[in-house]
Write a protein that holds these residues in place. Sequence first.
Motif, PDB file in Angstrom:
ATOM      1  N   LEU A 123     -12.406   0.047   2.102  1.00 50.67           N
ATOM      2  CA  LEU A 123     -11.934  -0.462   1.753  1.00 50.67           C
ATOM      3  C   LEU A 123     -13.204  -1.823   0.958  1.00 50.67           C
ATOM      4  O   LEU A 123     -13.613  -1.692   1.242  1.00 50.67           O
ATOM      5  N   ALA A 167       0.156  -4.565  -6.476  1.00 50.26           N
ATOM      6  CA  ALA A 167      -0.629  -3.190  -6.146  1.00 50.26           C
ATOM      7  C   ALA A 167      -0.257  -2.787  -8.241  1.00 50.26           C
ATOM      8  O   ALA A 167       0.659  -2.561  -8.615  1.00 50.26           O
ATOM      9  N   LEU A 182      -3.069   2.544   4.860  1.00 54.26           N
ATOM     10  CA  LEU A 182      -4.241   3.177   3.893  1.00 54.26           C
ATOM     11  C   LEU A 182      -4.328   4.343   4.203  1.00 54.26           C
ATOM     12  O   LEU A 182      -3.935   4.614   5.495  1.00 54.26           O
ATOM     13  N   THR A 189      -9.917   2.183  -1.949  1.00 50.44           N
ATOM     14  CA  THR A 189      -9.199   1.022  -2.002  1.00 50.44           C
ATOM     15  C   THR A 189      -9.987   0.233  -2.481  1.00 50.44           C
ATOM     16  O   THR A 189     -10.771  -1.123  -2.097  1.00 50.44           O
ATOM     17  N   ASP A 243      -8.865   4.615  -5.925  1.00 50.29           N
ATOM     18  CA  ASP A 243      -7.533   5.358  -6.007  1.00 50.29           C
ATOM     19  C   ASP A 243      -6.075   4.455  -5.414  1.00 50.29           C
ATOM     20  O   ASP A 243      -5.298   4.397  -6.084  1.00 50.29           O
ATOM     21  N   VAL A 244      -6.858   3.346  -5.769  1.00 53.86           N
ATOM     22  CA  VAL A 244      -5.945   1.978  -5.132  1.00 53.86           C
ATOM     23  C   VAL A 244      -6.249   0.394  -5.983  1.00 53.86           C
ATOM     24  O   VAL A 244      -7.613   0.434  -5.479  1.00 53.86           O
ATOM     25  N   SER A 254      -8.750   7.589   1.104  1.00 51.52           N
ATOM     26  CA  SER A 254      -8.914   6.847  -0.228  1.00 51.52           C
ATOM     27  C   SER A 254      -9.296   6.084   0.176  1.00 51.52           C
ATOM     28  O   SER A 254     -10.383   4.825   1.305  1.00 51.52           O
ATOM     29  N   ASN A 286      -1.516   2.915  -7.814  1.00 47.21           N
ATOM     30  CA  ASN A 286      -1.556   3.310  -6.500  1.00 47.21           C
ATOM     31  C   ASN A 286      -1.114   4.863  -6.382  1.00 47.21           C
ATOM     32  O   ASN A 286       0.010   4.484  -7.065  1.00 47.21           O
ATOM     33  N   LEU A 305       0.841  -1.229  -0.343  1.00 50.06           N
ATOM     34  CA  LEU A 305       0.089   0.171  -0.385  1.00 50.06           C
ATOM     35  C   LEU A 305       0.611   1.202  -0.334  1.00 50.06           C
ATOM     36  O   LEU A 305       0.682   2.405  -0.110  1.00 50.06           O
TER      37      LEU A 305
END
Length: 446
Positions: free
Chosen positions: A206, A246, A82, A88, A228-229, A86, A249, A78
Amino acid sequence: MAKKDAAKYVCNQCGAASGTWSGRCHACGEWNSVEERIVINDDRLQKGQPLKSTRLKDTLKTDNPRLVSDMSEVDTVLGGGLVRGSVTLIAGQPGIGKSTLLMQVSHAISKNARVLYVSGEESGHQVGMRAKRLGMHQDTLLITTSTSADDVSATIMSGDYDLVVVDSIQTMTVDGVTSAAGSASQITNSTHVLSAAAKHVNTALLLVGHVTKEGSIAGPKLLEHVVDVVLQLEGDRYGGFKVLRAIKNRYGSTTEAGIFEMTETGMHPVDNPSAALLAERQVTDGSIVLATLEGTRPLLVEVQALVNKTSYGYPKRAASGVDLNRINLLVAMLERRTKLQLADQDIYVNIVGGIKLVEPAADLAIVMAIASASRGFQLKQNAVVFGEVGLSGEVRHVPFIDKRIAEAKKLGFNEFIGPHAKGKQVKGYHVVYDAKEALNKYLSKE
């Protein structure tokens, strides 16, 4: 009175426009291609409010530490944990361990932050049973069940949580959208609603995402752009290692990867994956040790090949852990640039341990494994191989040669076969310039 924005209906195939919707384009005849588009009128230009700007350095004054779990592999992927506010997305095949991993991450973060786990696939009792099986007894982790994105959004907007986990985005629905859960429209709108709420109150979000049978993330491509991720959990669902990497990211590097092993008590990082992957190796023909990279981490894996005379008119090619198209390309190169005759041979290639190789540096090991299996020759027991192979048979440079050699030395290897590298020569390093040279020099009858 301000004018309303006008709607028109445009075919996404030919661009023909009309004032009413129809199931079939009147111009090109394509079905289900007509979409509604809003025509903005000039009055809308006067509706917006001027934005208030802030100096760049002032945006960093607020102390906003990341949410860090006890799992160093996850935090590394990450980029350090976190980021608050954000969004994810973690995706993977069914049964690969996404929910287990997120339960562990949620449990670890809940020791120092307020965490809510929202399940849309299981009841609260079922989630509790998994937590009990994993040995989790932290009272600060809160569980709820819902499939309403509006309800989850309202819960996030209360500002009571630092992290909210939604398992999964494919089960969420938004009121007012008539399509079924899991449709492109529901996924897109649910993600927008949840993301807007999370960013408004600075809560980390998440999301769990499914993948298609082709291995890509289910739903519209827009989903990957909105978040975002994007994390991908890969590996063999029935055993072997799982790799978390990832794909996107905004707050860190995409070159890191975490390697886990599934046990009865959950997903645990593997301290020395190279040693574990080579523990049961037998030195025989068709077996080559490759020094590869997972992210920036060097890793030794065994490449296996099996070559048999085909019983059918068309030879079979099969691969596990590596792209079959790459195998076909390398087999064609071998036939053209060496004396190997593989046109009537079935060829099978396997990467041990459930690892999936995407790095071109695996080419030389695959080529040598196929040649070794075809002729019954072996590579030295204490040798590792790496290098990209071109269509002319040339062995090309690969990055981080020093890292690969250092990892191999840790496990007792002292012969290294690879491309020409600038700088100081390492003892035991053998440069090869083409695939034919590598086969003739380093494969032999034991």
